[in-house]
Design an enzyme around this catalytic site. Structure first.
Site, mmCIF file in Angstrom:
data_model
loop_
_atom_site.group_PDB
_atom_site.id
_atom_site.type_symbol
_atom_site.label_atom_id
_atom_site.label_comp_id
_atom_site.label_asym_id
_atom_site.label_seq_id
_atom_site.Cartn_x
_atom_site.Cartn_y
_atom_site.Cartn_z
ATOM 1 N N ASP A 136 0.929 -1.452 0.047
ATOM 2 C CA ASP A 136 0.006 0.276 -0.057
ATOM 3 C C ASP A 136 0.564 1.199 0.029
ATOM 4 O OD1 ASP A 136 -2.321 1.502 0.073
ATOM 5 O OD2 ASP A 136 -2.691 1.660 2.314
ATOM 6 N N ASP B 148 -3.273 2.846 -5.848
ATOM 7 C CA ASP B 148 -2.192 2.712 -4.989
ATOM 8 C C ASP B 148 -1.998 1.565 -4.124
ATOM 9 O OD1 ASP B 148 -4.772 2.832 -3.382
ATOM 10 O OD2 ASP B 148 -3.866 4.476 -2.194
ATOM 11 N N GLU B 149 -2.645 0.398 -4.362
ATOM 12 C CA GLU B 149 -2.611 -0.779 -3.635
ATOM 13 C C GLU B 149 -2.423 -2.059 -4.535
ATOM 14 O OE1 GLU B 149 -5.493 -2.327 -1.102
ATOM 15 O OE2 GLU B 149 -6.922 -0.618 -1.819
#
Length: 393
Positions: free
Chosen positions: A19, A134-135
């Site tokens: 993350d 974003d992950e």
């Protein structure tokens, strides 16, 4: 309800959740390094961007100057310490942190950095499940390298490719890794085994489990179940009585850290959509031209998304949110699957005719569903529709 015995765990399985730390804000700090260490809030309109002074330095807008209905997209950790978090209304954030720096959202730049960090990870461990900008989840089961060294190598690769930090957790499954990547943020490296569940997972609030939402969390709290440990000790019959058999069994499993979901390296989307929230409520008649232009633009964007990803849609839908926050959706099934802007625009018009437009509009969206993979990905958007004139009704 009889609780089933826990299945034997496959100790050879290693799953990571990576993350990015305060991703959008961190990207902005690369562009504006003088803001490091300051409370910064991302979520303003593009017009709120920094201005150059005559001496070449930048002048930034402050949150106290904000007026509108926007929401916080993200914030730096310094702003979070003041109580400002994502999805919070900008006006409320301004009350909590009036002196915070305000910056506009720049999604094209964030997507660029997203591609960079995922490419860096894939060069080391290609079995990736993309979970958003974003992950990611990463299946590391086939790697012989020790977990700590492998996690550090992934973190170093991300920093080398982007200049940004990330937090990573390696555990036997996606459930624990998702929770674990939050435990040591920012720039965290966390390793969890099944033996760590009682000491590291059970003390956490039950809402930390991905899949326990606000309603389920409130119901658990009303039953006196506040932590994951409380959930692990709860009577199965009590859970079944309040949540039903299927969800109760899932709650029992996750409280023990059990999760057998695979890392999915490819999934087919169920739908693709585009939507936008307006800076001010738009009137159906007085703002007809502006609304028509926005809808046309959304349809062209949606067509480009479909064609780039190699899909055609059999269903087109619209979404309207009115000034009183009432949300209305309508959809229509096409005779033939389509991916061009003109067809999407035509279908959107049909949907709009089925809505009583008696209030100002604050949000407008278009959705493509019932997708068929029929075109090769990478085809550019067709030109049809770029010159289409659309009337709302």
């Amino acid at each position: 309800m009889e609780s089933k015995p826990a299945p034997a765990w496959d100790n050879s399985r290693r799953v990571a959740h990576l993350d990015m730390d305060a991703f959008y804000a961190s990207v902005e700090l690369l562009r504006y390094p003088e803001l490091k260490g300051l409370p910064v809030v991302i979520g303003a309109a593009r017009s709120a961007g920094p201005r150059l002074r005559p001496d070449g330095t930048r002048e930034y807008a402050r949150l106290r100057d904000y007026a509108g209905r926007g929401v916080v997209t993200t914030s730096t950790y310094e702003a979070r310490a003041l109580g400002v978090f994502s999805a919070m209304g900008m006006m409320k954030a301004a009350q909590l942190a009036p002196d915070a720096i305000m910056l506009p959202v720049d999604f094209p730049v964030y997507r660029q950095y997203s591609r960079l960090f995922k490419q860096a990870v894939a060069a080391i461990a290609p079995a990736i499940e993309d979970r958003g900008i974003d992950e990611i989840y990463i299946d590391l089961s086939a790697h012989a390298e020790p977990s700590r060294e492998l996690a550090q190598r992934l973190k170093d690769a991300v920093r080398g490719a982007t200049g940004l930090s990330c937090s990573i957790c390696i555990s036997p499954n996606k459930l624990l890794s998702k929770i674990g990547s939050e435990l040591d943020k920012p720039d965290g490296l966390t390793l969890l085994a099944m033996d760590d569940v009682p000491t590291r997972i059970w003390p956490l609030p039950a809402r930390k489990v991905n899949g326990i939402g606000p309603k389920a969390g409130a119901r658990l709290e009303s039953l006196g179940i506040l932590t994951v440990g409380d959930l692990a000790r709860a009577a199965p019959d009590l859970l079944q009585e309040n949540f039903g058999l299927s969800y109760a069994r899932w709650l029992i499993a996750v409280a023990q850290g059990i999760d057998d979901r695979p890392v999915l390296t490819h999934t087919e989307p169920k739908s693709i959509s585009r939507e936008t929230t307006f800076e001010r409520d738009l009137h159906v008649r007085r703002d007809r031209a502006e609304l028509s232009g926005i809808l046309q633009h959304l349809c062209v964007q949606l067509a480009a998304d479909l064609q780039r990803k190699g899909y055609e849609a059999r269903t087109i839908g619209i979404k309207l949110r009115f000034e009183d926050f009432r949300t209305v959706t309508r959809d229509v099934t096409l005779a033939d699957a389509a991916a061009d802007a003109a067809a999407i625009l035509g279908a959107a018009r049909v949907c709009l005719k089925r809505v009583v437009l008696d209030h100002r509009i604050r949000l407008l969206g278009v959705r493509a569903g019932s997708l068929d993979a029929r075109h090769e990905p990478g085809d550019g958007p067709q030109q049809a529709g770029h010159g289409v004139q659309l009337q709302l009704c």
